[in-house]
Design an enzyme around this catalytic site. Structure first.
Site, PDB file in Angstrom:
ATOM      1  N   HIS A   1      -7.637  -5.292  -1.324  1.00  0.00           N
ATOM      2  CA  HIS A   1      -6.388  -4.592  -1.056  1.00  0.00           C
ATOM      3  C   HIS A   1      -5.500  -5.386  -0.095  1.00  0.00           C
ATOM      4  O   HIS A   1      -5.957  -5.829   0.959  1.00  0.00           O
ATOM      5  CB  HIS A   1      -6.725  -3.224  -0.452  1.00  0.00           C
TER       6      HIS A   1
ATOM      7  N   GLU B   1     -10.107  -3.717  -5.954  1.00  0.00           N
ATOM      8  CA  GLU B   1      -9.650  -2.608  -5.124  1.00  0.00           C
ATOM      9  C   GLU B   1      -9.561  -1.330  -5.940  1.00  0.00           C
ATOM     10  O   GLU B   1      -9.229  -1.349  -7.126  1.00  0.00           O
ATOM     11  CB  GLU B   1      -8.334  -2.914  -4.433  1.00  0.00           C
TER      12      GLU B   1
ATOM     13  N   SER C   1       0.826  -1.194   0.000  1.00  0.00           N
ATOM     14  CA  SER C   1       0.000   0.000   0.000  1.00  0.00           C
ATOM     15  C   SER C   1       0.873   1.262   0.000  1.00  0.00           C
ATOM     16  O   SER C   1       1.722   1.427  -0.878  1.00  0.00           O
ATOM     17  CB  SER C   1      -0.968  -0.047   1.187  1.00  0.00           C
TER      18      SER C   1
END
Length: 300
Positions: free
Chosen positions: A267, A237, A143
Site C-alpha cells: 500500500h 494490498e 489511500s
C-alpha cells in the site's frame, strides 16, 4: 536489487507490532507519524499557510516552473496523517514534476466525521480556483486521500466548478462498504492491513452515514466529467480491487484513465522513494503524467 528491496520492505512492514486492543485515535496518529513521516526533500521549501479555512503546508521546489500547481490530500484512513507526515512524499512528487504544491490539513474523524473532510477538500479547491486557472491545477492523493480527491472533484462538479487538468491517485480507498474481493484474497499478501483495520477506520469516519454514499465511497458515484486519472496500486494490498474497480468505473463513465499495478508492492509504496526502485519509477511516471496534462515540457 529490486526483488531484494521489495522483500526487505515487506519484512520491515510485517515487523511492526500489532496491539491486542484498538489504540485510541491519538495513539494511532502518533504511531503513524513515527512510522511514515519523512521530511520534505532537500531543495523543497516548506511554508505554513491556510487554505480553505484549514492549516496547510506549501511545498515549493527550487526549480518549479511558473505554471502549474498541485493540491495534495493525504492518506490515513480519514483518522490519521497530516501534511507533516506526507511532506516527504508530496515534496518528492512536486520536485519531480517541477510544481508548486499545497497539502491540506483537512479535519479527521472521529472528532470530525463525514462529510467534514469533503467539505474541507472542496473549500481548498475552491480557494485555489480563485487565483489559479483550472487548466494549471492538478490534484493528487493517497489511500483515503485518493478517495477524498475524487469526492472533492465530484462535489466541485456538482456545484458547477471547473475540473482540474489531471489527478494522480496512489492506492486509493474508494469503497468504504469493503466489498472488494482483494480485501480477503490479499489478506496474507498485505503486510500492513487486514479487513478489521479498514472497518475500524470506516466506522470512525462514517458515523451514521451509509457507507455507499457516493462522496464517502466514490466507487459508486457517476464519474462522468472528471479529468484524466492516473491510478497506481500495489499487487500486495487488500485495497487492490478498489483501484482496479475505480479505473473500470472511470472508463465506463468515459473518463480517461491509466491504471498501473506494481507486482509485489504494498500500500502506497511510493512513500519508500530513495530505497525502493519501483517507488522512484512510479513517482517519475506520475510526475510526467501531471506535466503532460498541464501542457508542460518533459523534464530532463
Amino acid at each position: 536489487m529490486s526483488r531484494q528491496q521489495r522483500d526487505a520492505l515487506d519484512a520491515l512492514l510485517r515487523s511492526a507490532p500489532r496491539s491486542e486492543t484498538r489504540p485510541t485515535p491519538e495513539e494511532q496518529r502518533s504511531g503513524f507519524a513515527a512510522a511514515v513521516g519523512r521530511p520534505a526533500t532537500e531543495g523543497v521549501v516548506t511554508r505554513r499557510t491556510v487554505l480553505g479555512g484549514r492549516p496547510a503546508l506549501e511545498l515549493d521546489p527550487a526549480d518549479a516552473s511558473g505554471r502549474g500547481r498541485m493540491l495534495y490530500l493525504h492518506g490515513g484512513g480519514y483518522v490519521v496523517g497530516s501534511p507533516d507526515t506526507h511532506a516527504g512524499l508530496v515534496g518528492e512528487l512536486a520536485r519531480r514534476a517541477g510544481l508548486r504544491a499545497v497539502s491540506v490539513d483537512y479535519r479527521t474523524a472521529p472528532e470530525h466525521p463525514f462529510p467534514a473532510a469533503v467539505d474541507d477538500g472542496l473549500a481548498a479547491y475552491r480557494e485555489l480556483l480563485a487565483d489559479t486557472d483550472p487548466r494549471d491545477l492538478v490534484l493528487a492523493g493517497d489511500s483515503a486521500g485518493g478517495g477524498l480527491s475524487i469526492a472533492t472533484l465530484l462535489a466541485a462538479r456538482d456545484t458547477g466548478l471547473p475540473q482540474p487538468a489531471a489527478v494522480v491517485l496512489f492506492s486509493p480507498w474508494v469503497d468504504l462498504t469493503l466489498t472488494g474481493g482483494s480485501i480477503r484474497a490479499k489478506k496474507d499478501a498485505d503486510p500492513l492491513f487486514v479487513e478489521a483495520d479498514l472497518r475500524d477506520y470506516a466506522d470512525l469516519y462514517l458515523g451514521t452515514t451509509d457507507p455507499a454514499h457516493p462522496l464517502a465511497s466514490p466507487l459508486f458515484a457517476d464519474l462522468a466529467g472528471l479529468p484524466p486519472l492516473l491510478v497506481q496500486v500495489g499487487a500486495n494490498e487488500v485495497l487492490l480491487d478498489d483501484a482496479v474497480r475505480l479505473a473500470g468505473r472511470a472508463g465506463a463513465d468515459d473518463v480517461e484513465v491509466t491504471l498501473e499495478v506494481g507486482p509485489g508492492l504494498p500500500h502506497v509504496f511510493q512513500h519508500h522513494y530513495g530505497r525502493l526502485d519501483e517507488a522512484d519509477a512510479a513517482l517519475d511516471r506520475a510526475a510526467r503524467f501531471l506535466r503532460t496534462h498541464l501542457g508542460l515540457t518533459a523534464r530532463r
